[in-house]
Design a protein around this motif. Structure first.
Motif, PDB file in Angstrom:
ATOM      1  N   ALA A 100     -46.849 -10.788  -2.397  1.00 37.76           N
ATOM      2  CA  ALA A 100     -45.668 -10.765  -3.265  1.00 37.76           C
ATOM      3  C   ALA A 100     -44.712  -9.704  -2.752  1.00 37.76           C
ATOM      4  O   ALA A 100     -45.116  -8.730  -2.106  1.00 37.76           O
ATOM      5  N   ARG A 101     -43.456  -9.929  -3.042  1.00 39.09           N
ATOM      6  CA  ARG A 101     -42.446  -8.933  -2.700  1.00 39.09           C
ATOM      7  C   ARG A 101     -42.435  -7.859  -3.769  1.00 39.09           C
ATOM      8  O   ARG A 101     -42.399  -8.143  -4.967  1.00 39.09           O
ATOM      9  N   ARG A 102     -42.485  -6.614  -3.350  1.00 40.04           N
ATOM     10  CA  ARG A 102     -42.516  -5.496  -4.291  1.00 40.04           C
ATOM     11  C   ARG A 102     -41.106  -5.094  -4.715  1.00 40.04           C
ATOM     12  O   ARG A 102     -40.140  -5.339  -3.994  1.00 40.04           O
ATOM     13  N   ARG A 103     -41.046  -4.472  -5.883  1.00 42.16           N
ATOM     14  CA  ARG A 103     -39.755  -3.948  -6.344  1.00 42.16           C
ATOM     15  C   ARG A 103     -39.357  -2.757  -5.486  1.00 42.16           C
ATOM     16  O   ARG A 103     -40.207  -1.958  -5.066  1.00 42.16           O
ATOM     17  N   MET A 104     -38.075  -2.640  -5.251  1.00 42.19           N
ATOM     18  CA  MET A 104     -37.586  -1.486  -4.507  1.00 42.19           C
ATOM     19  C   MET A 104     -37.764  -0.213  -5.341  1.00 42.19           C
ATOM     20  O   MET A 104     -37.666  -0.258  -6.576  1.00 42.19           O
ATOM     21  N   PRO A 105     -38.037   0.916  -4.697  1.00 41.28           N
ATOM     22  CA  PRO A 105     -38.220   2.153  -5.458  1.00 41.28           C
ATOM     23  C   PRO A 105     -36.971   2.498  -6.253  1.00 41.28           C
ATOM     24  O   PRO A 105     -35.848   2.352  -5.760  1.00 41.28           O
ATOM     25  N   GLY A 106     -37.171   2.950  -7.482  1.00 43.12           N
ATOM     26  CA  GLY A 106     -36.026   3.230  -8.351  1.00 43.12           C
ATOM     27  C   GLY A 106     -36.222   4.447  -9.227  1.00 43.12           C
ATOM     28  O   GLY A 106     -35.760   4.457 -10.375  1.00 43.12           O
ATOM     29  N   LEU A 107     -36.909   5.479  -8.725  1.00 43.11           N
ATOM     30  CA  LEU A 107     -37.042   6.713  -9.494  1.00 43.11           C
ATOM     31  C   LEU A 107     -35.700   7.433  -9.583  1.00 43.11           C
ATOM     32  O   LEU A 107     -34.859   7.320  -8.694  1.00 43.11           O
ATOM     33  N   ALA A 108     -35.532   8.187 -10.658  1.00 44.66           N
ATOM     34  CA  ALA A 108     -34.316   8.989 -10.875  1.00 44.66           C
ATOM     35  C   ALA A 108     -33.051   8.172 -10.623  1.00 44.66           C
ATOM     36  O   ALA A 108     -32.188   8.571  -9.833  1.00 44.66           O
ATOM     37  N   PRO A 109     -32.890   7.032 -11.288  1.00 41.32           N
ATOM     38  CA  PRO A 109     -31.743   6.169 -10.972  1.00 41.32           C
ATOM     39  C   PRO A 109     -30.395   6.819 -11.255  1.00 41.32           C
ATOM     40  O   PRO A 109     -29.434   6.610 -10.511  1.00 41.32           O
ATOM     41  N   HIS A 110     -30.297   7.595 -12.339  1.00 42.48           N
ATOM     42  CA  HIS A 110     -29.010   8.222 -12.659  1.00 42.48           C
ATOM     43  C   HIS A 110     -28.643   9.279 -11.621  1.00 42.48           C
ATOM     44  O   HIS A 110     -27.531   9.295 -11.089  1.00 42.48           O
ATOM     45  N   LEU A 111     -29.595  10.157 -11.324  1.00 40.23           N
ATOM     46  CA  LEU A 111     -29.319  11.214 -10.356  1.00 40.23           C
ATOM     47  C   LEU A 111     -29.084  10.632  -8.965  1.00 40.23           C
ATOM     48  O   LEU A 111     -28.221  11.107  -8.217  1.00 40.23           O
ATOM     49  N   SER A 112     -29.824   9.595  -8.605  1.00 40.97           N
ATOM     50  CA  SER A 112     -29.658   8.990  -7.284  1.00 40.97           C
ATOM     51  C   SER A 112     -28.235   8.488  -7.100  1.00 40.97           C
ATOM     52  O   SER A 112     -27.622   8.676  -6.038  1.00 40.97           O
ATOM     53  N   ARG A 113     -27.695   7.858  -8.106  1.00 39.11           N
ATOM     54  CA  ARG A 113     -26.331   7.342  -7.989  1.00 39.11           C
ATOM     55  C   ARG A 113     -25.306   8.460  -8.025  1.00 39.11           C
ATOM     56  O   ARG A 113     -24.262   8.358  -7.377  1.00 39.11           O
ATOM     57  N   GLN A 114     -25.592   9.517  -8.760  1.00 47.21           N
ATOM     58  CA  GLN A 114     -24.691  10.673  -8.733  1.00 47.21           C
ATOM     59  C   GLN A 114     -24.633  11.261  -7.326  1.00 47.21           C
ATOM     60  O   GLN A 114     -23.543  11.528  -6.791  1.00 47.21           O
ATOM     61  N   VAL A 115     -25.802  11.453  -6.714  1.00 49.41           N
ATOM     62  CA  VAL A 115     -25.856  12.025  -5.372  1.00 49.41           C
ATOM     63  C   VAL A 115     -25.172  11.100  -4.365  1.00 49.41           C
ATOM     64  O   VAL A 115     -24.449  11.547  -3.471  1.00 49.41           O
ATOM     65  N   ALA A 116     -25.372   9.783  -4.515  1.00 49.48           N
ATOM     66  CA  ALA A 116     -24.751   8.836  -3.588  1.00 49.48           C
ATOM     67  C   ALA A 116     -23.230   8.869  -3.686  1.00 49.48           C
ATOM     68  O   ALA A 116     -22.536   8.633  -2.694  1.00 49.48           O
ATOM     69  N   ARG A 117     -22.712   9.147  -4.888  1.00 50.89           N
ATOM     70  CA  ARG A 117     -21.257   9.249  -5.041  1.00 50.89           C
ATOM     71  C   ARG A 117     -20.705  10.531  -4.451  1.00 50.89           C
ATOM     72  O   ARG A 117     -19.566  10.573  -3.980  1.00 50.89           O
ATOM     73  N   GLU A 118     -21.482  11.586  -4.486  1.00 49.38           N
ATOM     74  CA  GLU A 118     -20.960  12.909  -4.155  1.00 49.38           C
ATOM     75  C   GLU A 118     -21.299  13.390  -2.751  1.00 49.38           C
ATOM     76  O   GLU A 118     -20.686  14.342  -2.270  1.00 49.38           O
ATOM     77  N   VAL A 119     -22.275  12.759  -2.096  1.00 48.48           N
ATOM     78  CA  VAL A 119     -22.763  13.256  -0.808  1.00 48.48           C
ATOM     79  C   VAL A 119     -22.699  12.124   0.207  1.00 48.48           C
ATOM     80  O   VAL A 119     -23.005  10.971  -0.105  1.00 48.48           O
ATOM     81  N   SER A 120     -22.293  12.443   1.422  1.00 48.15           N
ATOM     82  CA  SER A 120     -22.271  11.453   2.494  1.00 48.15           C
ATOM     83  C   SER A 120     -23.612  11.448   3.217  1.00 48.15           C
ATOM     84  O   SER A 120     -24.383  12.397   3.137  1.00 48.15           O
ATOM     85  N   GLY A 121     -23.855  10.370   3.926  1.00 55.37           N
ATOM     86  CA  GLY A 121     -25.091  10.254   4.681  1.00 55.37           C
ATOM     87  C   GLY A 121     -25.868   9.019   4.274  1.00 55.37           C
ATOM     88  O   GLY A 121     -25.621   8.408   3.233  1.00 55.37           O
ATOM     89  N   ASP A 122     -26.821   8.643   5.120  1.00 53.80           N
ATOM     90  CA  ASP A 122     -27.628   7.459   4.862  1.00 53.80           C
ATOM     91  C   ASP A 122     -28.877   7.790   4.049  1.00 53.80           C
ATOM     92  O   ASP A 122     -29.256   7.049   3.152  1.00 53.80           O
ATOM     93  N   VAL A 123     -29.531   8.895   4.382  1.00 55.90           N
ATOM     94  CA  VAL A 123     -30.714   9.356   3.655  1.00 55.90           C
ATOM     95  C   VAL A 123     -30.339  10.647   2.951  1.00 55.90           C
ATOM     96  O   VAL A 123     -29.972  11.635   3.594  1.00 55.90           O
ATOM     97  N   LEU A 124     -30.395  10.631   1.633  1.00 55.36           N
ATOM     98  CA  LEU A 124     -29.909  11.743   0.819  1.00 55.36           C
ATOM     99  C   LEU A 124     -31.084  12.497   0.229  1.00 55.36           C
ATOM    100  O   LEU A 124     -31.863  11.955  -0.564  1.00 55.36           O
ATOM    101  N   ARG A 125     -31.220  13.758   0.593  1.00 54.34           N
ATOM    102  CA  ARG A 125     -32.338  14.569   0.113  1.00 54.34           C
ATOM    103  C   ARG A 125     -31.935  15.306  -1.156  1.00 54.34           C
ATOM    104  O   ARG A 125     -30.819  15.814  -1.275  1.00 54.34           O
ATOM    105  N   THR A 126     -32.844  15.369  -2.113  1.00 53.08           N
ATOM    106  CA  THR A 126     -32.636  16.090  -3.369  1.00 53.08           C
ATOM    107  C   THR A 126     -33.701  17.167  -3.517  1.00 53.08           C
ATOM    108  O   THR A 126     -34.593  17.308  -2.678  1.00 53.08           O
TER     109      THR A 126
END
Length: 661
Positions: free
Chosen positions: A250-276
């Motif tokens: 079966a295909r697994r769900r993509m990881p989705g921990l800390a969804p709110h913070l992840s999207r905040q970081v994606a809006r505010e920080v450049s790069g492909d892999v974003l470390r928190t």
């Protein structure tokens, strides 16, 4: 003749050199006139990772495609070795086009009358992935030109990056990073040899080699990659195990921990892999606690949790609510919502008052009706406690003593301290800093509130929470001096109602009308906060910080590594530079005692001098260094006898005085 021969050779060499230079010039002109379209390689999703590089969330590219960037240096070496062996054995030696492979493909096509092998290099495949075209000879010629361009512009690492990022993995999956997460549930950095072989095989026919739908075909294609000439040599036992390894069903769900913070970081920080700064294990645990707690909340009720490292102010877990939950404003990050803190700011108020000498833990304060201008604040329970110590007033969260301290301290000074702590108070429109600040009369966010309480637990050092690593180590600004902060920490270090982890300092807050229920606290290593309420600001009838948020905070600290604070007496003694003292105890009278009229000697043990003795909240004797005091009851009835020590410790006993026979 020799001269003629050398002249001919010279002219031939010059002509050849001119042709080569002309060809290079033509390629450069064509490259400039027709640059490759790299937009698909640049239009990618993002991966958010925790402080150790473990995946928290994957965010799709526009259009919902799981295209996650990855370079050859980020995948295991055996994946690149398998890819080169299966698709382009001379990859490291050709300039983008392999004449030998193309010649073989042309010969086979001419002999068989159909395409037997494509002759495509990895560079040509990357070109096709960047700009998909119909499969014909014209497209093949364009791909060959693009392949040389890609090698010229990006080099071998760039070509591999394009293939590893864009290779189709079935459905809306593209690239080996997305494939590893969807098919194996793990980052591509940790795939086995057999898993890497499947990631190499699937792109050949991504829909007919999907392992969840065509397991046997996928297994055969994978094993062909594993046994290909040039594949990594494995010990016999490992080779047999790899060939026998099962297919994902079966295909697994993509990881989705800390969804709110992840999207905040994606809006505010450049790069492909974003470390928190988060900890993925702790984040998962906090999200589990939040889900269980929200199941018992009233309709439209929601919850937010923040956990931070006490010393570094780095956030370790951030739960912004139930992601995308209908009716709970699931898209909003409730850790960043401005809400009233209720009484949760009182620890800072008392610490500032202690620091400026306006009070000390053992100071007697009045919790009695009083007007402050035209404002008559009341306690949450509507009653009054009479005379109490500052320590007791803080523990009981009494409002009148807090407002009196705010009046003495000055609301502007308090608001300024909040700003220095990274928690600027948001006032009602047209209002300035005023006495209601003591009771939560300004808005702050949960993240800011956790930063404020962390300062109390960290010797008065202030600073906002951080969610991104890097930068200078946290030093903080001394908003209050350490003895004052330690005194408040000692007062708040108490057991949770109903049991729970020991050695945790905590404080609750409830905004007007039950719109916000909060609990914040800290142990020796962590600071944490919980908010419960309705995102739209409508009240939850009967909601209080103690009833709704504090039980969740107790679960938060129970899930953290144990780091209990010292008990109150030890903390106070350390602040005073002396040895620890025994806890304060009331030796006589014991609680529930029935005593006769006449003189009574009240005796205490433990604690730290000087002592104050009270009956029904009214001091009647200051024993100083003495641990006993005489009391003459005014008549029969019920009384509450209390002893206070210099650290604000308090012990009480309810007694009955009976009349004469």
């Amino acid at each position: 003749m020799a001269r003629a021969g050398s002249g001919i050779f010279g002219r031939w060499a010059a002509g050849l050199l001119g042709a080569v230079l002309g060809g290079i010039a033509l390629l450069l002109l064509l490259d400039r006139a027709f640059p490759p379209d790299l937009s698909r390689l640049e239009t990618v999703g993002r991966v958010v990772v925790d402080r150790e590089g473990r995946t928290l969330s994957a965010l799709p590219a526009p259009g919902g495609v799981w295209r996650l960037p990855v370079g050859a240096e980020e995948v295991p070496p055996h994946l690149v070795e398998l890819l080169v062996a299966a698709e382009d054995r001379r990859f490291w030696r050709h300039p983008g086009v392999d004449p030998i492979a193309l010649g073989r493909a042309a010969f086979q096509w001419a002999r068989a009358g159909r395409v037997v092998s494509g002759g495509s290099t990895l560079s040509m495949q990357a070109a096709r992935l960047l700009e998909p075209r119909p499969r014909n000879l014209r497209s093949k010629a364009i791909e060959a030109f693009r392949a040389v361009q890609l090698e010229w512009r990006l080099g071998k690492p760039g070509v591999l990056r394009a293939w590893l990022t864009l290779a189709p993995m079935g459905g809306n999956l593209e690239g080996v990073r997305a494939g590893a997460l969807a098919w194996f549930g793990r980052p591509v950095e940790r795939v086995s040899v057999a898993e890497a072989a499947l990631l190499v095989a699937v792109p050949r026919r991504p829909e007919t080699l999907r392992p969840d739908r065509h397991a046997e075909a996928a297994r055969a294609a994978r094993n062909a990659v594993l046994t290909r000439r040039g594949a990594p040599a494995l010990p016999e036992a490992e080779r047999v195990a790899a060939l026998a390894e099962g297919m994902p069903d079966a295909r697994r769900r993509m990881p989705g921990l800390a969804p709110h913070l992840s999207r905040q970081v994606a809006r505010e920080v450049s790069g492909d892999v974003l470390r928190t700064t988060l900890d993925s294990g702790l984040q998962r645990a906090m999200e589990g606690i939040a889900r269980e707690a929200m199941a018992g909340l009233p309709e439209r009720g929601s919850l937010a949790i923040v956990v931070a490292d006490l010393r570094t102010r780095e956030a370790r877990a951030v739960v912004g609510g139930e992601w995308l939950a209908e009716g709970r404003a699931g898209a909003l990050d409730l850790t960043r919502a401005v809400r009233s803190p209720g009484s949760a700011l009182k620890p800072l108020l008392y610490a500032m008052a202690f620091d400026r000498g306006l009070a000390r833990p053992g100071s007697v304060m009045e919790d009695l009706p009083r007007l402050f201008g035209d404002w008559a604040p009341e306690n949450f329970a509507r009653g009054f406690s009479g005379r109490v110590t500052a320590a007791s007033a803080l523990r009981q969260s009494l409002n009148l003593p807090a407002v009196a301290l705010m009046e003495a301290l000055g609301p502007i000074r308090f608001a300024s301290a909040m700003k220095r702590l990274g928690a600027p108070p948001r006032m009602p429109p047209g209002a300035g800093a005023a006495l209601p600040l003591a009771l939560g009369g300004a808005g702050v966010t949960l993240r800011e509130l956790v930063g404020v309480i962390a300062a109390i637990g960290d010797g008065g050092r202030g600073g906002a929470l951080r969610v991104l690593p890097g930068g200078a180590p946290f030093e903080g600004e001394a908003v209050v001096r350490a003895p004052a902060a330690d005194a408040v920490a000692a007062i708040l270090t108490q057991g949770f109602p109903g049991g729970g982890p020991e050695g945790v300092a905590w404080k609750t807050g409830t905004s007007w009308g039950g719109r916000d229920a909060l609990a914040v606290g800290f142990d020796a290593r962590h600071a944490a906060g919980v908010w419960v309420g309705r995102p739209d600001g409508t009240p939850i009838p009967g909601a209080t910080g103690r009833s709704l948020a504090l039980p969740v905070l107790a679960r938060v600290f129970a899930a953290l590594p144990m780091a209990p604070r010292a008990v109150e007496g030890t903390v106070a003694a350390r602040a005073a530079g002396s040895a620890p003292v025994d806890g304060l105890r009331l030796l006589f009278p014991p609680s529930g005692a029935v005593i006769d009229e006449g003189a009574v000697t009240i005796r205490a043990a433990g604690g730290r001098r000087p002592f104050t003795f009270l009956v029904d909240g009214v001091p009647f004797a200051s024993g100083g260094a003495r641990r006993e005091a005489g009391w003459v009851p005014p008549g029969p009835g019920f009384y509450r006898v209390t002893v206070l020590d210099a650290d604000g410790g308090a012990v009480s006993a309810a007694v009955r005085v009976r009349g004469g026979e």
